[in-house]
Design a protein around this motif. Structure first.
Motif, PDB file in Angstrom:
ATOM      1  N   UNK A  40     -53.185  -9.935   7.245  1.00  0.00           N
ATOM      2  CA  UNK A  40     -51.967 -10.733   7.411  1.00  0.00           C
ATOM      3  C   UNK A  40     -50.988 -10.089   8.388  1.00  0.00           C
ATOM      4  N   UNK A  67     -51.878 -11.176  11.709  1.00  0.00           N
ATOM      5  CA  UNK A  67     -51.496 -12.576  11.882  1.00  0.00           C
ATOM      6  C   UNK A  67     -50.024 -12.691  12.267  1.00  0.00           C
ATOM      7  N   UNK A  68     -49.187 -11.930  11.567  1.00  0.00           N
ATOM      8  CA  UNK A  68     -47.763 -11.960  11.885  1.00  0.00           C
ATOM      9  C   UNK A  68     -47.501 -11.498  13.310  1.00  0.00           C
ATOM     10  N   UNK A 128     -58.899 -15.631  15.097  1.00  0.00           N
ATOM     11  CA  UNK A 128     -58.457 -15.035  13.840  1.00  0.00           C
ATOM     12  C   UNK A 128     -58.996 -15.828  12.656  1.00  0.00           C
ATOM     13  N   UNK A 173     -55.349 -27.876   6.093  1.00  0.00           N
ATOM     14  CA  UNK A 173     -54.565 -26.852   5.401  1.00  0.00           C
ATOM     15  C   UNK A 173     -54.427 -27.203   3.931  1.00  0.00           C
ATOM     16  N   UNK A 227     -57.600 -26.485   2.141  1.00  0.00           N
ATOM     17  CA  UNK A 227     -57.743 -25.033   2.004  1.00  0.00           C
ATOM     18  C   UNK A 227     -56.866 -24.524   0.866  1.00  0.00           C
ATOM     19  N   UNK A 228     -55.670 -25.085   0.798  1.00  0.00           N
ATOM     20  CA  UNK A 228     -54.747 -24.740  -0.270  1.00  0.00           C
ATOM     21  C   UNK A 228     -55.321 -25.045  -1.643  1.00  0.00           C
ATOM     22  N   UNK A 245     -58.005 -22.760  -2.561  1.00  0.00           N
ATOM     23  CA  UNK A 245     -57.372 -21.515  -2.975  1.00  0.00           C
ATOM     24  C   UNK A 245     -56.929 -21.596  -4.429  1.00  0.00           C
ATOM     25  N   UNK A 299     -46.057 -19.983  -8.239  1.00  0.00           N
ATOM     26  CA  UNK A 299     -46.882 -20.422  -7.077  1.00  0.00           C
ATOM     27  C   UNK A 299     -47.900 -21.389  -7.561  1.00  0.00           C
ATOM     28  N   UNK A 318     -46.273 -16.987   6.410  1.00  0.00           N
ATOM     29  CA  UNK A 318     -47.179 -15.844   6.345  1.00  0.00           C
ATOM     30  C   UNK A 318     -47.129 -15.201   4.959  1.00  0.00           C
ATOM     31  N   UNK A 365     -47.867 -19.171   1.705  1.00  0.00           N
ATOM     32  CA  UNK A 365     -48.247 -20.494   2.249  1.00  0.00           C
ATOM     33  C   UNK A 365     -48.482 -21.519   1.146  1.00  0.00           C
ATOM     34  N   UNK A 366     -47.446 -21.975   0.498  1.00  0.00           N
ATOM     35  CA  UNK A 366     -47.585 -22.941  -0.590  1.00  0.00           C
ATOM     36  C   UNK A 366     -47.619 -24.363  -0.038  1.00  0.00           C
ATOM     37  N   UNK A 400     -50.381 -21.157   9.359  1.00  0.00           N
ATOM     38  CA  UNK A 400     -50.437 -21.514   7.942  1.00  0.00           C
ATOM     39  C   UNK A 400     -51.881 -21.521   7.449  1.00  0.00           C
ATOM     40  N   UNK A 432     -53.269 -18.190   7.187  1.00  0.00           N
ATOM     41  CA  UNK A 432     -52.657 -17.460   6.094  1.00  0.00           C
ATOM     42  C   UNK A 432     -53.294 -17.870   4.764  1.00  0.00           C
ATOM     43  N   UNK A 433     -53.524 -19.165   4.601  1.00  0.00           N
ATOM     44  CA  UNK A 433     -54.192 -19.627   3.375  1.00  0.00           C
ATOM     45  C   UNK A 433     -55.598 -19.044   3.300  1.00  0.00           C
TER      46      UNK A 433
END
Lengths: 360, 360, 360, 360, 360
Positions: A211, A214-215, A285, D287, D290-291, D294, D360, E206, E209-210, E285, E288-289
């Motif tokens: 991460x 990534x940042x 990435x 996304x 993917x969420x 997760x 979360x 980052x 990522x909700x 995003x 990050x996920x």
């Protein structure tokens, strides 16, 4: 300097045109005058702006350098001494403007974007520092404005002082060229620095897509977007000088400006190329993370698939039914081991064929 | 050559225009002169630059070829012998410049980008090697400059020596065309090589999306971004020759240059197409990895879902409660096997219907 | 034809302009002459090129059709008989060139890209086949060149032979238009075929995103990138004919070419639209795979989460501690079943609320 | 209408220009004539095309409306009665053409793309329906052509009949403007409908990214790509009318057309904006999936990590070794429970800190 | 204001040009007149529109400000009193139009897009509020129209009232400039607000990522797409004033408008930069996920791989076979513990080497 990627000093909405908005961080203005011709050279701080014009002599080229805007009355004074148009003064002070050239009667305003790498010790998020340098070009003087103190124009000063080269023999247009060219030359080390960051990050992204990376990648990319936005309009601004739109720029100096224009194009193209590469790196990435998840999953799947059936078999013969004939056979136990071994070997072959173990 | 995707020899910031920056890796300059007309041909190394102009004869076309910049005094000598403008000499030496054409009085500078595949034995990261060739075209001579020694222009030399074709009967403009055309012709094998790499990678990406492939793909893509940036401005540079902006280029040679221009457009379009394909391949890679993760997950899910319930059932009858009537029934054990079989078959049908086993 | 997406027959680097590079796969040239005017029509193979010009009569329009380039001497013969410029002949033979129009004295070269769907039986990877047709337009003859034998121009031949319509009453410019228009008309069935492929693939991508589909999608997309690159410059080439840049094209024929130009624009726009859709489909593919992985994960999670706690409970009472009071209670066993049932129902409700079972 | 996103009626390859290709689904042509001037208004079906011109009177403006192309002879009749150029008739019948304006002698062809939302009851995949309306503008008549029967032009008819406004006092150019403007006005409700779909889908994508939503999103996006392609060239077509390229359009009507042009630009920009938003939504979808994966993984990991170690512990004391001292200790069993509880609490804290449970 | 990203008040399809469509939410029109010259200043509400023109005096500049369109008869009255062209009035009322400038005889319509951040208390989804301000510029009056009541133009009113600066000494063109400039100045705070949102979201994306962040990011991005679409055409509209297309704008005012034009370019470039950054953030995003899923998977894999083999071993010795010699050995139990420990340590080393525990 702020962390913001874009921050403009803008007037209160609806304010009179020509209203100056001065950052609190801008230091007190320091004015310095350089007066030269092929024979003589003088470099002196200017305390009393009112008496500035007395220092002007015929046959002498004057370069007035104003650093820091932190006193509105001084800025207005400069404006009135040189008869600067209120909008010109606003463009100079309310930074950043887009790089541009604008003619106000007999004064030509050239707005140039200076780009520099920050001190490595500076812990701020963005490594690239931008500042506006405004050049006002007139018949017999050039005024330069910078919001903060800085030494980027020292090489030009030294070249004038040294008296080598042709700079002492040329007019104000050549001086303005020399200043703009010096600033544009400063783009190359920045591009190199950013390019190095980019190449360093490339390996990191594929080897270790954490991460943090990534940042950093995100910051770098935003910076490149911003850099490109700063460098791109510089091309057009310099080109309008090359094209001969302005009588203040002589034919002979235009040949030199053509060179500066080339550098502007090259730097903006390289900035664009880097931005494209950074965008691609973001995809790399993601692919790299997906790859690693795939690796993790393979290990889990191999482990679970190997042992879950075996555990089940063991579970069967852990049952306490009264009537389970296998429990009493002599060779049940070694036989079970045999079955388990065969199962395991079968699975291993299956996984090996899929490329989940041993290779890949 | 360096691993860097962009590295420019630039002057110290604020240096006098015309300052030469010479790479330490650039070898000592070797100057060679070819003098020809329809009847005669002479090819000789030139040791003493001062006596160079003596070799010029009327009715003879001179081609001076300078390879290697590793001695500043020699480069300055060349500049003064031919009266090259300081900015022209800077553009020639401080490589790379953008491909461009620029007129300095009676000398036309044509900057061409040479592109070559590296030796297969070269272990460096990027396979494509770029170098700047600068052509200075004047009334009765042509000077070419290259930073490193190279043989790319040998075919032109041979054509002149052989005396076949029209090259011996034409002026310097045709010679400059022949040189530029030879360099542009060199783009095709590079594009073919890169295209082959791309097609080879395509299969690999879908069959075996490993991190190595990802790294190679990323390198290839950056290379294509760079290639495109190098080839694209070549179009405009050649086009300005075709359009007839310069009196040094005769009408008849322009017909030939139109052909070169066509090749520039075609190569830049193909480079752009390849870049787009490489970008698409990055997405394909990601999809391919996701696919494989999906495959891994299916195996895990099938294995776990089949055996976890069975293990649970076995666990139940492994308990040591005093009062578990099932333990004592005669047919409990075979019945449990029956239940387990039914469960397993049910699951298998479920998974088969979902397409997780047996197909897909 | 090769599998390559781009393959050009290019000369050895530095070869003399006008050098012909002929593919080994190109068959022996077959030349055919059609001579017509409103009253007469003649169609004959031409064996002896030297006597070709004898066949030319006043008041007759000649269409010379050359198919196959596989004999350099024949090609050179054609060049010398018609006085073709060496660069024109090179453009004709060293395919592919970009679609373009170029004037050589009194001959106008029109390079058109022919696009065709391959035979369904052809097992090659790319379904779209491209070939260059070169049209040389002069005052009283038209020459067409194709690298391979083909029948795409038969309809034009029939229209001339049939004598219906206006084609027999018009000049060579109308003939050239008819040929170009016929080729451009051929784009529509190809776009339809590719469009059908695309729509078929769309369902497949969402229903069954297998690696095979990914490979096909990638191939289709590259093909569309290539198709667009081939079709796009055709617009400009035809437009230069419409604009009236060339005296050889009469005012009345330009009205017809305007129509051809419209078709070029439309096909290039549709090709671009398809390319964009294919790119989008790649993202859809990835989303679809992610979706399926999500489905697989849900099943695994539900199964594991349901049975792992139960197995643990069973494990507890499978322990052999001497002092486990629960083992001896009368209702321990049914109580445990009750606890297990409650746990299971609770989990099921939890999963159902999350939408992991029963819906979605 | 077909499901195809692009389907064009094109001629057999190589057919004579002017060949009409009529869809089998196109109904029989119905011709209707409206004749008006400030004082009078007549609206009548026209059966006998031969006698059509008799209905023309001086001082009267005629609007001939042809709907349905399903009879080739009628279409050819219309062509011959009004002396339409074969290419004009081909453009009218072989739909769709790109929106464009083309002058044939004294007739101006204006091709406009009509866009409509389909009936909500229509179960077809694409919600947006497109059709070409061709307007032929001449000195004293306007002919409109539509492939299918439709009522989109009824408002214009009513305005003429009602006699309010200025339409009865103006010439054919104003009538053509009124027709074109009516069609362009029809873009707004379509954009609203599509915009509503898009916003509805946005929530769905984030809340519930199911495969159905993916399919719909893909369809919507392709539709927007197609819509944009249809609307974009309309700008240029209308602009050529505004610019005053054609004498048939009076100065006063151009002011009105400028308004129509503005609407074309606005609608094409909104269509482009929607397309961009739909593209973005595809990434959002990915996304979102993917969420959710997760989320699923977190539950699995928490459940498995909690119980697998516990099950192992229970397994240990389920072993049947003769010599396991712990089995005989008095407090082994409660101690084990204590260890298990501590382990579980430790894990829960770990997961809570990671944000995998509780928040979360 | 509605939640819609694009909503236009458009006429019924086919309505007469000039038909006004007034939103139900638009309040009753309030008209206010400001009349000034260097000496005098008057600011009064205007109740009786018929007597408005009486208030006009020679040598006085009139600024009529209309806020709210909620009464069709008043709007038509305004139209007739000032002789506004029906299309001009339509453009003013049927908002939003694209920013543009249009000349109707002696009246110049300038459509400007006002952009503002909403009240922080406003709970609506989009933070940016847009509204159209229409400026009608004539020889001796300026009319401004806004759909809702608002105070954005108060600063201009105050500047006129205060009488400082040059505004009282200039004509209507300067007044129109002052109004447009005030509106364009309002873009900067909006860009700052959006920029702050963007930077705040970057960290969130980052770190956490909700799905909520995803929703907000999507909203922000759509808003930026919309903002860019609103700001972009403003450049061209203002540029047409700068270029001197209209006689109503004096040479001296054009210098000021050049400044406004610069601000338009800068804001549109920053909006574009932000849009690009938001697009990039969407990819960030996703990455990050993916990263977090990878983390979750690692924990699961480590836990499962550690304990599943151990549980299997325990299971083996829980079996009840009669003939299992190991069960009876003295040191079987401690030996098994030894084996388990070794296995576990081995696995831990394996995972540590992979970087799945302890680091990363």
């Amino acid at each position: 300097m702020s962390q913001k990627i874009f921050k403009k000093r803008h007037t209160r909405i609806g304010a009179r045109p020509g209203t100056l908005v001065i950052s609190k961080q801008s230091p007190r203005p320091v004015v310095r005058g350089i007066f030269y011709n092929p024979e003589s050279f003088e470099d002196q701080p200017i305390e009393d702006l009112d008496r500035l014009t007395e220092a002007f002599k015929k046959e002498t080229i004057a370069w007035i350098d104003v650093q820091g805007f932190g006193d509105r009355s001084v800025m207005n004074k400069v404006g009135s001494v040189f008869g600067l148009h209120p909008l010109l003064l606003e463009d100079v002070v309310n930074v950043p403007q887009r790089p541009k050239t604008e003619l106000y009667d007999d004064q030509l305003l050239i707005v140039v974007r200076m780009v520099r790498l920050k001190d490595p010790e500076d812990q701020s998020r963005y490594r690239v520092d931008m500042e506006q340098v405004s050049i006002v070009l007139a018949e017999n003087y050039v005024i330069t404005f910078q919001e903060r103190y800085g030494d980027i124009l020292d090489p030009v000063r030294k070249r004038i002082k040294g008296g080598k080269g042709i700079i002492r023999h040329r007019g104000t247009d050549y001086l303005a060229y020399a200043i703009a060219d010096t600033i544009v030359d400063g783009y190359y080390p920045v591009l190199e620095g950013v390019g190095n960051d980019l190449e360093a990050m490339e390996d990191e992204v594929i080897r270790n897509p954490s991460p943090e990376v990534l940042g950093e990648l995100n910051t770098l990319k935003n910076q490149l977007i911003n850099l490109r936005r700063a460098v791109w309009p510089q091309r057009e601004a310099v080109n309008s000088l090359v094209r001969g739109d302005y009588a203040l720029i002589g034919e002979d100096v235009r040949v030199f400006l053509r060179d500066t224009h080339d550098h502007c194009i090259q730097t903006s193209e390289v900035a664009e190329m880097y931005r494209e590469m950074a965008t691609g790196l973001m995809n790399t990435y993601l692919s790299s993370v997906a790859n690693r998840t795939n690796d993790v999953m393979k290990v889990l799947t191999v482990m679970a698939s190997l042992f879950i059936p075996l555990t089940f078999m063991a579970g069967i013969y852990g049952m306490n039914f009264e009537h389970m004939p296998e429990l009493h056979y002599r060779y049940s136990y070694p036989l079970l081991w045999a079955v388990m071994t065969v199962t395991t070997v079968g699975m291993l072959i299956f996984f090996w064929r899929k490329g989940w173990i041993g290779r890949g």
